[in-house]
Design a protein around this motif. Structure first.
Motif, PDB file in Angstrom:
ATOM      1  N   LEU A  61       0.833  -1.206   0.000  1.00 56.30           N
ATOM      2  CA  LEU A  61       0.000   0.000   0.000  1.00 56.30           C
ATOM      3  C   LEU A  61       0.866   1.254   0.000  1.00 56.30           C
ATOM      4  O   LEU A  61       1.936   1.292   0.622  1.00 56.30           O
ATOM      5  N   TRP A  62       0.372   2.254  -0.696  1.00 61.15           N
ATOM      6  CA  TRP A  62       0.886   3.615  -0.599  1.00 61.15           C
ATOM      7  C   TRP A  62      -0.303   4.501  -0.230  1.00 61.15           C
ATOM      8  O   TRP A  62      -1.307   4.531  -0.929  1.00 61.15           O
ATOM      9  N   VAL A  63      -0.190   5.160   0.910  1.00 63.04           N
ATOM     10  CA  VAL A  63      -1.301   5.942   1.446  1.00 63.04           C
ATOM     11  C   VAL A  63      -0.834   7.392   1.626  1.00 63.04           C
ATOM     12  O   VAL A  63       0.159   7.649   2.298  1.00 63.04           O
ATOM     13  N   ALA A  64      -1.559   8.302   1.009  1.00 60.14           N
ATOM     14  CA  ALA A  64      -1.315   9.737   1.187  1.00 60.14           C
ATOM     15  C   ALA A  64      -2.659  10.412   1.410  1.00 60.14           C
ATOM     16  O   ALA A  64      -3.709   9.763   1.438  1.00 60.14           O
ATOM     17  N   ASP A  65      -2.622  11.710   1.578  1.00 57.72           N
ATOM     18  CA  ASP A  65      -3.847  12.434   1.901  1.00 57.72           C
ATOM     19  C   ASP A  65      -4.862  12.371   0.753  1.00 57.72           C
ATOM     20  O   ASP A  65      -6.072  12.343   0.988  1.00 57.72           O
ATOM     21  N   ASP A  66      -4.368  12.348  -0.479  1.00 52.89           N
ATOM     22  CA  ASP A  66      -5.273  12.417  -1.629  1.00 52.89           C
ATOM     23  C   ASP A  66      -5.252  11.158  -2.495  1.00 52.89           C
ATOM     24  O   ASP A  66      -5.884  11.127  -3.561  1.00 52.89           O
ATOM     25  N   ASP A  94     -12.248   8.144   4.701  1.00 53.58           N
ATOM     26  CA  ASP A  94     -10.908   8.684   4.517  1.00 53.58           C
ATOM     27  C   ASP A  94      -9.910   7.524   4.521  1.00 53.58           C
ATOM     28  O   ASP A  94     -10.254   6.381   4.847  1.00 53.58           O
ATOM     29  N   PRO A  95      -8.634   7.789   4.143  1.00 47.41           N
ATOM     30  CA  PRO A  95      -7.634   6.716   4.123  1.00 47.41           C
ATOM     31  C   PRO A  95      -7.451   6.030   5.478  1.00 47.41           C
ATOM     32  O   PRO A  95      -7.219   4.817   5.535  1.00 47.41           O
ATOM     33  N   ALA A  96      -7.543   6.789   6.570  1.00 49.65           N
ATOM     34  CA  ALA A  96      -7.361   6.197   7.894  1.00 49.65           C
ATOM     35  C   ALA A  96      -8.442   5.161   8.180  1.00 49.65           C
ATOM     36  O   ALA A  96      -8.165   4.083   8.727  1.00 49.65           O
ATOM     37  N   THR A  97      -9.682   5.479   7.800  1.00 46.50           N
ATOM     38  CA  THR A  97     -10.774   4.514   8.007  1.00 46.50           C
ATOM     39  C   THR A  97     -10.573   3.281   7.126  1.00 46.50           C
ATOM     40  O   THR A  97     -10.835   2.148   7.549  1.00 46.50           O
ATOM     41  N   PHE A  98     -10.111   3.516   5.893  1.00 44.19           N
ATOM     42  CA  PHE A  98      -9.823   2.383   5.008  1.00 44.19           C
ATOM     43  C   PHE A  98      -8.795   1.456   5.661  1.00 44.19           C
ATOM     44  O   PHE A  98      -8.965   0.223   5.672  1.00 44.19           O
ATOM     45  N   LEU A  99      -7.716   2.036   6.179  1.00 51.33           N
ATOM     46  CA  LEU A  99      -6.677   1.229   6.822  1.00 51.33           C
ATOM     47  C   LEU A  99      -7.238   0.485   8.036  1.00 51.33           C
ATOM     48  O   LEU A  99      -6.908  -0.681   8.266  1.00 51.33           O
ATOM     49  N   GLU A 100      -8.073   1.160   8.793  1.00 52.81           N
ATOM     50  CA  GLU A 100      -8.675   0.518   9.972  1.00 52.81           C
ATOM     51  C   GLU A 100      -9.507  -0.693   9.553  1.00 52.81           C
ATOM     52  O   GLU A 100      -9.385  -1.769  10.144  1.00 52.81           O
ATOM     53  N   TRP A 101     -10.329  -0.527   8.541  1.00 52.50           N
ATOM     54  CA  TRP A 101     -11.166  -1.647   8.067  1.00 52.50           C
ATOM     55  C   TRP A 101     -10.298  -2.777   7.501  1.00 52.50           C
ATOM     56  O   TRP A 101     -10.556  -3.956   7.744  1.00 52.50           O
ATOM     57  N   LEU A 102      -9.283  -2.381   6.744  1.00 55.55           N
ATOM     58  CA  LEU A 102      -8.424  -3.379   6.116  1.00 55.55           C
ATOM     59  C   LEU A 102      -7.669  -4.206   7.164  1.00 55.55           C
ATOM     60  O   LEU A 102      -7.678  -5.444   7.116  1.00 55.55           O
ATOM     61  N   LEU A 160       2.138  -3.278  12.549  1.00 55.27           N
ATOM     62  CA  LEU A 160       0.858  -2.715  12.996  1.00 55.27           C
ATOM     63  C   LEU A 160       1.038  -1.843  14.233  1.00 55.27           C
ATOM     64  O   LEU A 160       0.363  -0.817  14.390  1.00 55.27           O
ATOM     65  N   ALA A 161       1.934  -2.259  15.124  1.00 57.40           N
ATOM     66  CA  ALA A 161       2.207  -1.424  16.303  1.00 57.40           C
ATOM     67  C   ALA A 161       2.804  -0.080  15.876  1.00 57.40           C
ATOM     68  O   ALA A 161       2.461   0.974  16.431  1.00 57.40           O
ATOM     69  N   LYS A 162       3.682  -0.109  14.883  1.00 57.93           N
ATOM     70  CA  LYS A 162       4.276   1.128  14.373  1.00 57.93           C
ATOM     71  C   LYS A 162       3.225   1.976  13.672  1.00 57.93           C
ATOM     72  O   LYS A 162       3.223   3.210  13.794  1.00 57.93           O
ATOM     73  N   LEU A 163       2.311   1.318  12.927  1.00 56.63           N
ATOM     74  CA  LEU A 163       1.238   2.049  12.246  1.00 56.63           C
ATOM     75  C   LEU A 163       0.341   2.757  13.256  1.00 56.63           C
ATOM     76  O   LEU A 163      -0.054   3.913  13.045  1.00 56.63           O
ATOM     77  N   ALA A 164       0.026   2.091  14.353  1.00 61.43           N
ATOM     78  CA  ALA A 164      -0.849   2.695  15.361  1.00 61.43           C
ATOM     79  C   ALA A 164      -0.192   3.867  16.071  1.00 61.43           C
ATOM     80  O   ALA A 164      -0.897   4.759  16.569  1.00 61.43           O
ATOM     81  N   ALA A 165       1.139   3.877  16.103  1.00 61.12           N
ATOM     82  CA  ALA A 165       1.847   4.943  16.820  1.00 61.12           C
ATOM     83  C   ALA A 165       2.341   6.049  15.891  1.00 61.12           C
ATOM     84  O   ALA A 165       2.971   7.003  16.350  1.00 61.12           O
ATOM     85  N   ILE A 166       2.056   5.926  14.606  1.00 53.75           N
ATOM     86  CA  ILE A 166       2.606   6.871  13.641  1.00 53.75           C
ATOM     87  C   ILE A 166       1.927   8.237  13.783  1.00 53.75           C
ATOM     88  O   ILE A 166       0.747   8.332  14.107  1.00 53.75           O
ATOM     89  N   ASN A 167       2.691   9.273  13.557  1.00 53.92           N
ATOM     90  CA  ASN A 167       2.187  10.649  13.703  1.00 53.92           C
ATOM     91  C   ASN A 167       2.173  11.332  12.343  1.00 53.92           C
ATOM     92  O   ASN A 167       3.149  11.927  11.915  1.00 53.92           O
ATOM     93  N   LEU A 168       1.037  11.195  11.661  1.00 52.40           N
ATOM     94  CA  LEU A 168       0.858  11.815  10.354  1.00 52.40           C
ATOM     95  C   LEU A 168      -0.519  12.465  10.306  1.00 52.40           C
ATOM     96  O   LEU A 168      -1.457  12.006  10.974  1.00 52.40           O
ATOM     97  N   PRO A 169      -0.657  13.529   9.501  1.00 56.89           N
ATOM     98  CA  PRO A 169      -1.980  14.158   9.388  1.00 56.89           C
ATOM     99  C   PRO A 169      -3.056  13.207   8.882  1.00 56.89           C
ATOM    100  O   PRO A 169      -4.244  13.390   9.192  1.00 56.89           O
ATOM    101  N   ILE A 170      -2.670  12.193   8.100  1.00 54.21           N
ATOM    102  CA  ILE A 170      -3.668  11.271   7.544  1.00 54.21           C
ATOM    103  C   ILE A 170      -4.168  10.255   8.573  1.00 54.21           C
ATOM    104  O   ILE A 170      -5.076   9.471   8.274  1.00 54.21           O
ATOM    105  N   MET A 171      -3.586  10.284   9.775  1.00 52.46           N
ATOM    106  CA  MET A 171      -3.950   9.288  10.784  1.00 52.46           C
ATOM    107  C   MET A 171      -4.472   9.995  12.046  1.00 52.46           C
ATOM    108  O   MET A 171      -3.738  10.245  12.994  1.00 52.46           O
TER     109      MET A 171
END
Length: 279
Positions: A61-66, A94-102, A160-171
């Motif tokens: 996956l490549w996830v960005a704001d748009d 939004d992308p964050a919800t997509f990632l959560e569902w995925l 997944l632990a790193k994804l949950a702790a990541i600090n990005l505007p998209i999350m």
């Protein structure tokens, strides 16, 4: 990913590093940031027809704001479930919800598969109550399945632990909180795999002990039989030489006396073996 035009499209529309991550031939679970975007590799249970479940399917996956790009070679049912939700008018907002569902879909299918392995392990342990039961033929297959699953689920747990702790505007924080819960479920799944691996090793060891005990018991019986028949074989061989001067050759009761003597010797041998605690 098998589309011949895909590589050219990715390299022309994405920065070199994210494009290279999407085109890698071999991957392992990872989670890395690039500028304000997210490079994510995950693995899902192979639920395709006639496929082996532990041959986990790679999802890049490549996830960005748009933009959000997913790449796979084979069907991933968690992605198809999101597609079905979109077609039903319930798309992620939004992308964050997509990632959560995925991530939730991938983890749920992993948990279901581990539950299947646990039921098999319970069945193997029940079989141990009958010491005459042969080791299940699929026990080594199940052990190898756990090894293959753990190969990908252990690094996926860290990703997944790193994804949950990541600090990005998209999350946003609400999505990050849900991802932390899913990451915890992934950690529990890996720990359950470790437990199942140890239980299966113990089951294999118990079966090996039962086989060794049966072999030792059979060898013991043969050793006792050999100890009993060795002197009898010597006597019968000695009296079967057919040479002149053999004692009792002309006596009418010689054969009966020999048989009774051998019977008495057998009884004496049994008594001696009991006395020295061989039997």
């Amino acid at each position: 990913m098998t589309d011949p035009e895909f590589a050219g499209w990715v390299t022309s529309h994405l920065p070199p590093i994210p494009a290279g991550a999407l085109l890698q031939a071999e991957t392992r679970p990872r989670c890395d940031t690039y500028n304000d975007g997210l490079m994510l590799n995950l693995r899902g249970i192979n639920m395709n027809k006639d496929a082996v479940a532990d041959e986990m399917i790679s999802l890049r996956l490549w996830v960005a704001d748009d933009v959000l790009i997913t790449v796979r070679r084979r069907k991933v049912f968690a992605v198809d479930a999101i597609r079905a939700a979109c077609e039903a008018g319930n798309a992620p907002k939004d992308p964050a919800t997509f990632l959560e569902w995925l991530v939730d879909g991938l983890t749920t299918r992993v948990e279901n598969h581990i539950d299947t392995i646990e039921q098999l392990t319970d069945f193997y342990e029940t079989d141990l109550e009958d010491t005459d039961t042969l080791p299940p033929r699929d026990l080594p297959v199940t052990r190898r399945s756990i090894i293959r699953l753990r190969r990908y689920l252990e690094p996926q747990r860290h990703a997944l632990a790193k994804l949950a702790a990541i600090n990005l505007p998209i999350m946003p924080e609400p999505n990050a909180m849900q991802l932390r819960e899913i990451a915890n479920r992934s950690t529990i799944a890996v720990e359950e795999l470790d437990e199942l691996r140890d239980r299966l090793t113990s089951i294999q060891g118990e079966h090996d002990n039962h086989v060794a005990q049966r072999q030792a018991r059979h060898s013991y019986v043969l050793s006792v039989a050999a100890a009993l028949f060795l002197p009898l074989s010597f006597i019968t061989g000695l009296f079967g030489v057919n040479l002149a001067g053999m004692i009792g050759a002309d006596h009418p009761h010689a054969f009966a006396i020999l048989c009774l003597s051998m019977l008495g010797l057998s009884v004496a041998m049994v008594a001696i073996l009991r006395w020295i605690r061989w039997i």
